[in-house]
Write a protein that holds these residues in place. Structure first.
Motif, mmCIF file in Angstrom:
data_model
loop_
_atom_site.group_PDB
_atom_site.id
_atom_site.type_symbol
_atom_site.label_atom_id
_atom_site.label_comp_id
_atom_site.label_asym_id
_atom_site.label_seq_id
_atom_site.Cartn_x
_atom_site.Cartn_y
_atom_site.Cartn_z
ATOM 1 N N ARG A 190 63.457 101.896 94.885
ATOM 2 C CA ARG A 190 64.567 101.151 93.887
ATOM 3 C C ARG A 190 65.405 100.039 94.743
ATOM 4 O O ARG A 190 65.358 98.970 94.137
ATOM 5 C CB ARG A 190 65.510 102.219 93.880
ATOM 6 N N ASP A 222 85.687 101.439 92.612
ATOM 7 C CA ASP A 222 85.839 99.930 93.229
ATOM 8 C C ASP A 222 86.897 100.120 94.029
ATOM 9 O O ASP A 222 88.094 100.384 93.756
ATOM 10 C CB ASP A 222 86.422 99.049 91.798
ATOM 11 N N SER A 223 86.572 99.952 95.373
ATOM 12 C CA SER A 223 87.444 100.362 96.503
ATOM 13 C C SER A 223 88.807 99.395 96.409
ATOM 14 O O SER A 223 89.724 99.698 97.109
ATOM 15 C CB SER A 223 86.703 100.003 97.755
ATOM 16 N N SER A 261 76.607 104.679 102.528
ATOM 17 C CA SER A 261 77.331 103.805 101.463
ATOM 18 C C SER A 261 78.620 102.882 102.443
ATOM 19 O O SER A 261 79.485 103.731 102.646
ATOM 20 C CB SER A 261 77.872 104.629 100.356
ATOM 21 N N PRO A 262 78.556 101.560 102.512
ATOM 22 C CA PRO A 262 79.580 101.195 103.287
ATOM 23 C C PRO A 262 80.878 101.265 102.725
ATOM 24 O O PRO A 262 82.036 101.360 103.296
ATOM 25 C CB PRO A 262 79.069 99.664 103.419
ATOM 26 N N TYR A 263 81.114 101.258 101.372
ATOM 27 C CA TYR A 263 82.303 101.288 100.667
ATOM 28 C C TYR A 263 82.816 102.620 100.618
ATOM 29 O O TYR A 263 83.923 102.884 100.673
ATOM 30 C CB TYR A 263 82.170 100.784 98.933
ATOM 31 N N ILE A 290 78.961 104.373 90.437
ATOM 32 C CA ILE A 290 78.874 103.829 91.614
ATOM 33 C C ILE A 290 79.685 104.659 92.375
ATOM 34 O O ILE A 290 80.304 105.430 91.980
ATOM 35 C CB ILE A 290 79.472 102.213 91.658
ATOM 36 N N ILE A 291 79.354 104.616 93.977
ATOM 37 C CA ILE A 291 80.376 105.468 94.667
ATOM 38 C C ILE A 291 80.945 104.220 95.647
ATOM 39 O O ILE A 291 80.507 102.993 95.663
ATOM 40 C CB ILE A 291 79.477 106.184 95.424
HETATM 41 N N1 LIG Z 1 82.885 97.140 94.269
HETATM 42 C C1 LIG Z 1 82.554 98.186 94.539
HETATM 43 C C2 LIG Z 1 81.146 98.343 95.040
HETATM 44 C C3 LIG Z 1 80.465 99.755 94.861
HETATM 45 C C4 LIG Z 1 79.201 99.912 95.381
HETATM 46 O O1 LIG Z 1 78.429 98.862 95.305
HETATM 47 N N2 LIG Z 1 78.527 101.063 95.722
HETATM 48 C C5 LIG Z 1 77.078 101.068 95.915
HETATM 49 C C6 LIG Z 1 76.799 102.214 97.066
HETATM 50 S S1 LIG Z 1 77.506 101.463 98.533
HETATM 51 C C7 LIG Z 1 76.714 101.880 94.883
HETATM 52 O O2 LIG Z 1 77.118 102.802 94.247
HETATM 53 N N3 LIG Z 1 75.603 101.264 94.128
HETATM 54 C C8 LIG Z 1 75.118 101.716 92.682
HETATM 55 C C9 LIG Z 1 73.722 102.154 93.050
HETATM 56 O O3 LIG Z 1 73.012 101.877 94.108
HETATM 57 O O4 LIG Z 1 73.295 102.748 91.872
HETATM 58 C C10 LIG Z 1 83.568 99.012 95.548
HETATM 59 O O5 LIG Z 1 84.067 98.042 96.346
HETATM 60 O O6 LIG Z 1 83.734 99.887 95.849
#
Ligand SMILES: N[C@@H](CCC(=O)N[C@@H](CS)C(=O)NCC(=O)O)C(=O)O
Length: 228
Positions: free
Chosen positions: A153, A69-70, A13-15, A50-51
């Motif tokens: 998915r 949300d980072s 997960s990049p974030y 989300i993570i």
């Molecule tokens: N805007 C968020 C985006 C976080 C995000 O999109 N995380 C992804 C993983 S890298 C996630 O959890 N996606 C939900 C999913 O795949 O169900 C941030 O900056 O943290």
């Protein structure tokens, strides 16, 4: 020493890697909890699933508050800790820092998603690799099922994220342009905007931590167009 924060995330997960790098750079004590493992036990679920999830402890050390949300996570840390701040003191640079962070979070992430879930060799690699991080001790059959689930998915969500046949040339040429710009910039600079890192450095790092290490096609392009 105050009770450590908790960061729930995973290696693909990049974030999550963005926020883990922020906490490390800022030397803020934290516990890394891999999503989907027992590490997560007792941590409240965020409203949006989300993570990364950042968990804040009460006086006893129990995580009683979480946020996602980072970008707001980084802002919250700025209010809690003074040392090794990411915020540029110059207002103009601060604006640019937030702008480039947003570019990384919202646009470079499309490159990341595209190179992970469009090329067949990336998909096959992700199918094998991604399930292992939360499932180190899972049986081979379970890893296979998890890989299948993740691939189905994520591939089905490509268009939602913008990775379509129509958009592919735009995303791919934009990635090469980014590599070339970084290659030139990093020849004479350690960071994007001065002599210390800002949010933008961590935003780009998070996306590139996948693009230039995990996915074979984007890694090859990096070596070709901008290995710095
Ligand atoms: N805007 C968020 C985006 C976080 C995000 O999109 N995380 C992804 C993983 S890298 C996630 O959890 N996606 C939900 C999913 O795949 O169900 C941030 O900056 O943290």
């Amino acid at each position: 020493m105050p009770n450590p924060l908790t960061l729930v995330g995973t290696y693909g997960s990049p974030y999550s890697l963005k926020m883990r790098a922020v906490l490390r750079y800022r030397q803020i004590p934290f516990r890394w909890a891999i999503q989907g493992t027992a590490d997560e036990q007792g941590i409240p679920r965020p409203k949006v699933a989300i993570i990364p999830v950042l968990g804040f402890p009460d006086a006893s050390g129990e995580v009683t508050e979480v946020m996602v949300d980072s970008t707001p996570q980084i802002a919250r840390l700025e209010t809690m800790f003074r040392e090794r701040s990411l915020k540029p003191t110059d207002a103009g640079l601060h604006f640019l820092d937030l702008l480039i962070e947003d570019y990384a979070d919202e646009w470079v992430t499309k490159m990341m998603y595209h190179y992970r879930w469009a090329p067949r060799e990336s998909v096959e690699r992700a199918r094998k690799l991604l399930p292992v991080w939360p499932g180190l001790h899972a049986t081979d059959e379970r890893l296979e099922r998890m890989g299948e689930y993740i691939v189905d998915r994520q591939v089905s969500r490509r268009a939602l994220v913008g990775s379509t046949e129509t958009n592919a040339p735009v995303i791919e040429s934009s990635y090469i342009r980014l590599l070339e710009i970084l290659h030139r910039h990093l020849e004479g600079n350690d960071f994007l905007l001065g002599d210390r890192p800002g949010s933008s450095d961590f935003g780009l790092y998070g996306q590139l931590s996948q693009l230039v290490i995990i996915e074979p096609p984007s890694t090859d392009l990096c070596i070709l167009h901008g290995p710095r």
